[in-house]
Write an enzyme that holds these catalytic residues in place. Structure first.
Site, PDB file in Angstrom:
ATOM      1  N   GLU A  85       0.853  -1.200   0.000  1.00 48.78           N
ATOM      2  CA  GLU A  85       0.000   0.000   0.000  1.00 48.78           C
ATOM      3  C   GLU A  85       0.886   1.247   0.000  1.00 48.78           C
ATOM      4  O   GLU A  85       0.662   2.218  -0.722  1.00 48.78           O
ATOM      5  CB  GLU A  85      -0.763  -0.012   1.324  1.00 48.78           C
ATOM      6  CG  GLU A  85      -2.281   0.016   1.389  1.00 48.78           C
ATOM      7  CD  GLU A  85      -3.016   0.166   0.103  1.00 48.78           C
ATOM      8  OE1 GLU A  85      -3.524   1.281  -0.125  1.00 48.78           O
ATOM      9  OE2 GLU A  85      -3.096  -0.812  -0.688  1.00 48.78           O
ATOM     10  N   ASP A 137       3.974   1.473  -0.971  1.00 52.76           N
ATOM     11  CA  ASP A 137       4.651   1.594  -2.277  1.00 52.76           C
ATOM     12  C   ASP A 137       3.744   2.258  -3.299  1.00 52.76           C
ATOM     13  O   ASP A 137       4.190   3.068  -4.110  1.00 52.76           O
ATOM     14  CB  ASP A 137       5.033   0.206  -2.813  1.00 52.76           C
ATOM     15  CG  ASP A 137       6.222  -0.369  -2.059  1.00 52.76           C
ATOM     16  OD1 ASP A 137       6.879   0.400  -1.321  1.00 52.76           O
ATOM     17  OD2 ASP A 137       6.478  -1.578  -2.199  1.00 52.76           O
ATOM     18  N   CYS A 190      52.942 -13.121   0.158  1.00 49.34           N
ATOM     19  CA  CYS A 190      52.008 -13.519   1.211  1.00 49.34           C
ATOM     20  C   CYS A 190      50.577 -13.108   0.836  1.00 49.34           C
ATOM     21  O   CYS A 190      50.332 -11.935   0.564  1.00 49.34           O
ATOM     22  CB  CYS A 190      52.431 -12.847   2.519  1.00 49.34           C
ATOM     23  SG  CYS A 190      51.348 -13.270   3.875  1.00 49.34           S
ATOM     24  N   CYS A 196      51.747 -17.921   4.183  1.00 49.31           N
ATOM     25  CA  CYS A 196      52.627 -18.120   3.025  1.00 49.31           C
ATOM     26  C   CYS A 196      53.882 -18.918   3.353  1.00 49.31           C
ATOM     27  O   CYS A 196      54.720 -19.119   2.485  1.00 49.31           O
ATOM     28  CB  CYS A 196      53.019 -16.767   2.427  1.00 49.31           C
ATOM     29  SG  CYS A 196      54.173 -15.848   3.446  1.00 49.31           S
ATOM     30  N   LYS A 213      22.436   6.799  27.439  1.00 45.89           N
ATOM     31  CA  LYS A 213      23.491   7.468  26.673  1.00 45.89           C
ATOM     32  C   LYS A 213      23.724   6.632  25.416  1.00 45.89           C
ATOM     33  O   LYS A 213      24.314   5.558  25.469  1.00 45.89           O
ATOM     34  CB  LYS A 213      24.772   7.593  27.492  1.00 45.89           C
ATOM     35  CG  LYS A 213      25.829   8.375  26.737  1.00 45.89           C
ATOM     36  CD  LYS A 213      27.000   8.741  27.609  1.00 45.89           C
ATOM     37  CE  LYS A 213      27.949   9.698  26.914  1.00 45.89           C
ATOM     38  NZ  LYS A 213      28.467   9.210  25.655  1.00 45.89           N
ATOM     39  N   SER A 250      30.184  18.701  25.136  1.00 42.06           N
ATOM     40  CA  SER A 250      30.164  17.284  25.521  1.00 42.06           C
ATOM     41  C   SER A 250      29.795  17.191  26.998  1.00 42.06           C
ATOM     42  O   SER A 250      29.588  18.208  27.659  1.00 42.06           O
ATOM     43  CB  SER A 250      31.503  16.637  25.236  1.00 42.06           C
ATOM     44  OG  SER A 250      32.494  17.349  25.902  1.00 42.06           O
ATOM     45  N   LEU A 251      29.719  15.979  27.505  1.00 41.78           N
ATOM     46  CA  LEU A 251      29.299  15.783  28.894  1.00 41.78           C
ATOM     47  C   LEU A 251      30.472  15.337  29.740  1.00 41.78           C
ATOM     48  O   LEU A 251      31.347  14.606  29.258  1.00 41.78           O
ATOM     49  CB  LEU A 251      28.241  14.673  28.946  1.00 41.78           C
ATOM     50  CG  LEU A 251      26.887  14.965  28.305  1.00 41.78           C
ATOM     51  CD1 LEU A 251      26.076  13.677  28.193  1.00 41.78           C
ATOM     52  CD2 LEU A 251      26.124  15.992  29.140  1.00 41.78           C
TER      53      LEU A 251
HETATM   54  S1  IVH Z   1      23.083  15.575  26.046  1.00 44.90           S
HETATM   55  C1  IVH Z   1      25.927  19.433  26.416  1.00 44.90           C
HETATM   56  N1  IVH Z   1      22.004  13.241  26.023  1.00 44.90           N
HETATM   57  O1  IVH Z   1      27.185  12.038  24.514  1.00 44.90           O
HETATM   58  C2  IVH Z   1      25.914  18.103  25.767  1.00 44.90           C
HETATM   59  N2  IVH Z   1      24.126  13.475  24.995  1.00 44.90           N
HETATM   60  O2  IVH Z   1      29.688  13.441  25.813  1.00 44.90           O
HETATM   61  C3  IVH Z   1      24.514  17.651  25.595  1.00 44.90           C
HETATM   62  N3  IVH Z   1      24.959  11.412  24.010  1.00 44.90           N
HETATM   63  O3  IVH Z   1      28.252  14.308  22.114  1.00 44.90           O
HETATM   64  C4  IVH Z   1      24.464  16.233  25.238  1.00 44.90           C
HETATM   65  N4  IVH Z   1      23.258  10.154  24.518  1.00 44.90           N
HETATM   66  O4  IVH Z   1      26.652  12.549  21.335  1.00 44.90           O
HETATM   67  C5  IVH Z   1      23.058  13.966  25.663  1.00 44.90           C
HETATM   68  N5  IVH Z   1      20.887  11.229  26.073  1.00 44.90           N
HETATM   69  C6  IVH Z   1      21.941  11.943  25.698  1.00 44.90           C
HETATM   70  C7  IVH Z   1      23.008  11.395  24.998  1.00 44.90           C
HETATM   71  C8  IVH Z   1      24.092  12.194  24.674  1.00 44.90           C
HETATM   72  C9  IVH Z   1      24.428  10.192  23.920  1.00 44.90           C
HETATM   73  C10 IVH Z   1      26.291  11.772  23.480  1.00 44.90           C
HETATM   74  C11 IVH Z   1      26.308  12.980  22.608  1.00 44.90           C
HETATM   75  C12 IVH Z   1      27.386  13.876  23.123  1.00 44.90           C
HETATM   76  C13 IVH Z   1      28.105  13.001  24.084  1.00 44.90           C
HETATM   77  C14 IVH Z   1      28.517  13.846  25.261  1.00 44.90           C
END
Ligand code: IVH
Length: 693
Positions: A41, A43, A440, A419, A123, A88-89
């Site tokens: 459907e 498609d 090799c 080899c 995560k 990043s975290l």
């Molecule tokens: S919050 C300020 N939530 O972890 C940064 N990140 O080390 C906000 N990641 O580069 C990121 N799951 O790619 C957030 N539920 C989640 C996540 C997440 C994976 C990754 C993300 C980021 C890295 C941080």
């Protein structure tokens, strides 16, 4: 064919309806996992839309579901500057780390003992990306890059079915940046690898690598064939709409905008809530449809997030709580060795299969012999196997109490399993290597590419793809086989047109006339780069002398130390390698003799057209420094000419320099030459000497 037919109101409406319906079915299928119509459907609707767009190309828009198939390959990705940096975290690995995080948040917010409300989620173990929607339409997608500038991968992201190409009507702000993770579901990863295996293509190590490789394709049609998915976990810049006041409400809003968000998300109170979430998700980890490497905690209220702010490149209000590497015990059944493309021998543990970190592990790399000794691993031992996130499994330790009396010490084989050439370890190196570079099977592709490269014998048009095909079709085993190729063998290869086959044969033919340094370099002897190959050729003058030289004789060569000498000896001690060299000569691969230093006589071997080598000229055996700009040729050309005449071209002037060639605007090197009394040639003198040589 496009007819550009005038569109009636009915057609316009039908197209709009089809786009809406297909987007909704897409969402039901890819995000909710609850399709409401049969594939056939779907498609039918898709093809109806495709037909209408073909008839009325003026009505085709970038958010049409027909635009998910990929487009023309890019030359490179554009740079995209993120409106708001992608940070990043910080990481937490223990309960104490989490207590500290919570304490810092409470102190920062002046909350005393009042518990904080946290939003918790998995995560994802994928790649961070940012999606930009302008007036509700997806216009740009970028990787995180260095956080400030990423790569524009819009066309690739459009192929991901769970990413909406447009936001629902009535919910289309002027600007919305959605941030999240691109990943590959485990089931899709397994299917992809099964497909790769069936096609004889290389397998991906894990879903994360597969996702990363797929997202970074310049040809989005390739990405379209890879089953990627997306989960949103936040936003960047927003204009033209009020956003919710907490992270959990934002996630609900993103879900209503049809973005996939983690089902396993929770709002909890204080550290007890965080602990409970961590335990629960950790327990469910193996059953999740995707890989995760921990959980993320975020202070839920945005006003509190704002007052906590950021420290360096990470928010103070959020943290990633990583899972420890998973461990299991099993028995070391044996140690095999694998030969890499460059001949490196890697011992690999053969294990009784054990389930760890979401997969069954039956092999683990042991890196090298020293590592086995350091861990005191014996065959028959019970060992701890560890698998952390996307990292390949490793043998972490031996359980000594369980060592059986007959546990056997590993002995590195002396012959290559592929080899049968000798395996050797050069002095001072940790990696053992197979010496059968030219024959090799494990090193075949690498050896052919090395031999064919421009800096070696230069076979134009013989790149990776062709080498893969020639080796996989079992047509070429060693460089000598290249000279025996006929048009018919090439014509049988996939996608090989007659003209390309003829061109390749012509370039192979051309490569028969080379120089001794290029040929020597092309053999791929470890530690013999271009410069060493030139030094060897200049010193010995002919190949037989090099092949038969003792380590002591090799050590007399400029810049050849014990390791290089040993490596050359081992290469030529291997009868298989000598055989291929003989075959190459029998195939009429030829070169003119270079001049010889230290009084060696030219033996006139292997010279084409009866040419037994140039007569010694001005530059033979001399050290020359080029400085300033020449008008008749580039510095590289001058260098090539000098080297062809047997000179050594050096970058700095010393007492050992024979000539300094000074072009226009020569500077400090000319001054130094004058100071040291080295002969200086101006361009005219230099050209005249070249002409005479
Ligand atoms: S919050 C300020 N939530 O972890 C940064 N990140 O080390 C906000 N990641 O580069 C990121 N799951 O790619 C957030 N539920 C989640 C996540 C997440 C994976 C990754 C993300 C980021 C890295 C941080």
């Amino acid at each position: 064919m496009s007819t550009d037919a005038p569109a009636t109101a009915q057609v316009i409406q039908r197209i709009a309806q089809l786009k809406r319906d297909l987007a909704e079915h897409n969402h039901n299928y890819y995000v909710l996992d609850q399709p409401t119509i049969a594939d056939s459907e779907w498609d039918k609707l898709f093809h109806e839309l495709l037909a209408l767009e073909t008839q009325h190309p003026q009505l085709l828009t970038p958010d049409s579901p027909t635009q998910r198939v990929g487009s023309t390959p890019l030359e490179s990705f554009d740079e995209v500057t993120h409106r708001i940096p992608m940070l990043s975290l910080g990481n937490a690995f223990s309960e104490a780390d989490i207590d500290n995080f919570d304490r810092r948040c409470r102190e920062g917010l002046d909350l005393g003992d009042t518990e904080i409300e946290y939003a918790c989620e998995p995560k994802f173990d994928g790649l961070a990306i940012s999606l930009t929607y302008i007036d509700g339409v997806f216009v740009q997608g970028a990787t995180r890059g260095d956080g400030a500038v990423g790569e524009g991968v819009t066309e690739n992201l459009k192929t991901i079915r769970s990413i909406p190409l447009a936001l629902p009507h009535g919910q289309q702000p002027a600007l919305l940046e959605v941030r999240g993770e691109v990943l590959m579901l485990r089931k899709d990863f397994d299917k992809l690898n099964a497909r790769q295996a069936a096609r004889g293509e290389k397998l991906f190590v894990n879903p994360r690598n597969a996702a990363a490789g797929s997202l970074r394709q310049l040809d989005s049609k390739l990405t379209a064939g890879r089953p990627l998915t997306f989960f949103a976990y936040g936003i960047g810049a927003v204009e033209g709409v009020a956003m919710p006041e907490s992270h959990s409400a934002l996630m609900d809003r993103l879900e209503s905008l049809r973005f996939p968000v983690a089902k396993q998300r929770n709002v909890v109170q204080g550290v007890p809530g965080l602990r409970e979430f961590y335990q629960r998700i950790g327990g469910a980890r193996a059953t999740l449809p995707y890989d995760i490497d921990g959980v993320v905690y975020k202070v839920n209220r945005f006003d509190q997030q704002k007052s906590l702010g950021f420290v360096s490149r990470a928010p103070r209000f959020a943290i990633a709580h990583k899972f420890p590497a998973e461990e299991a015990t099993t028995v070391l059944l044996g140690i095999d060795v694998q030969v890499g493309r460059t001949g490196a021998i890697t011992p690999v543990a053969r294990l009784q299969p054990v389930f760890v970190g979401g997969t069954t592990v039956s092999n683990a790399t042991l890196h090298n012999e020293d590592e086995i000794r350091r861990k005191d691993l014996r065959i028959g031992d019970t060992v701890v196997v560890r698998r952390a996130g996307d990292v390949i499994p490793e043998v972490a330790a031996v359980i000594m109490e369980k060592r059986p009396p007959n546990a056997a010490v590993f002995v590195m084989p002396t012959r290559c399993p592929e080899c049968d050439s000798a395996i050797v370890k050069l002095e001072g190196e940790v990696i053992a290597r197979c010496t059968g570079g030219l024959i090799c099977p494990a090193q075949r592709k690498q050896a052919l590419l090395h031999y064919a490269q421009r800096r070696a014998v230069d076979i134009e048009g013989l790149g990776d793809k062709l080498v893969d095909q020639l080796v996989d079709a079992d047509v070429v085993h060693t460089p000598a086989d290249l000279y025996r190729l006929g048009i018919s063998a090439l014509a049988n290869l996939d996608r090989m047109a007659d003209k390309s086959a003829a061109n390749l044969i012509a370039s192979i033919e051309k490569s028969r006339r080379t120089t001794l340094p290029k040929f020597l370099f092309g053999l791929g002897i470890r530690h013999v780069g271009e410069a060493t190959a030139k030094d060897l050729a200049r010193h010995f003058g002919n190949l037989t002398a090099i092949m038969d030289a003792s380590a002591e004789q090799l050590l007399e060569v400029h810049d050849v130390g014990p390791v290089v000498a040993q490596s050359i000896r081992q290469f030529f001690e291997e009868p298989h390698n000598r055989e291929v060299v003989e075959q190459l000569r029998a195939c009429k691969v030829t070169w003119p003799e270079t001049q010889i230093q230290q009084g060696r006589a030219s033996q006139g071997e292997n010279a084409p057209d009866g040419n037994t080598g140039a007569v010694l000229g001005h530059f033979a055996g001399k050290t020359v420094v080029l400085t300033g700009t020449l008008s008749a040729m580039s510095r590289d050309e001058a260098k090539d000419k000098l080297e062809a005449l047997g000179a050594k071209v050096s970058g700095s002037v010393s007492k050992k320099t024979d000539y300094v060639v000074a072009g226009a605007e020569a500077g400090s090197k000319l001054e130094k030459a004058v100071e040291l009394g080295v002969a200086v040639l101006d361009e005219a003198e230099f050209l005249a000497m070249l002409a005479r040589d």
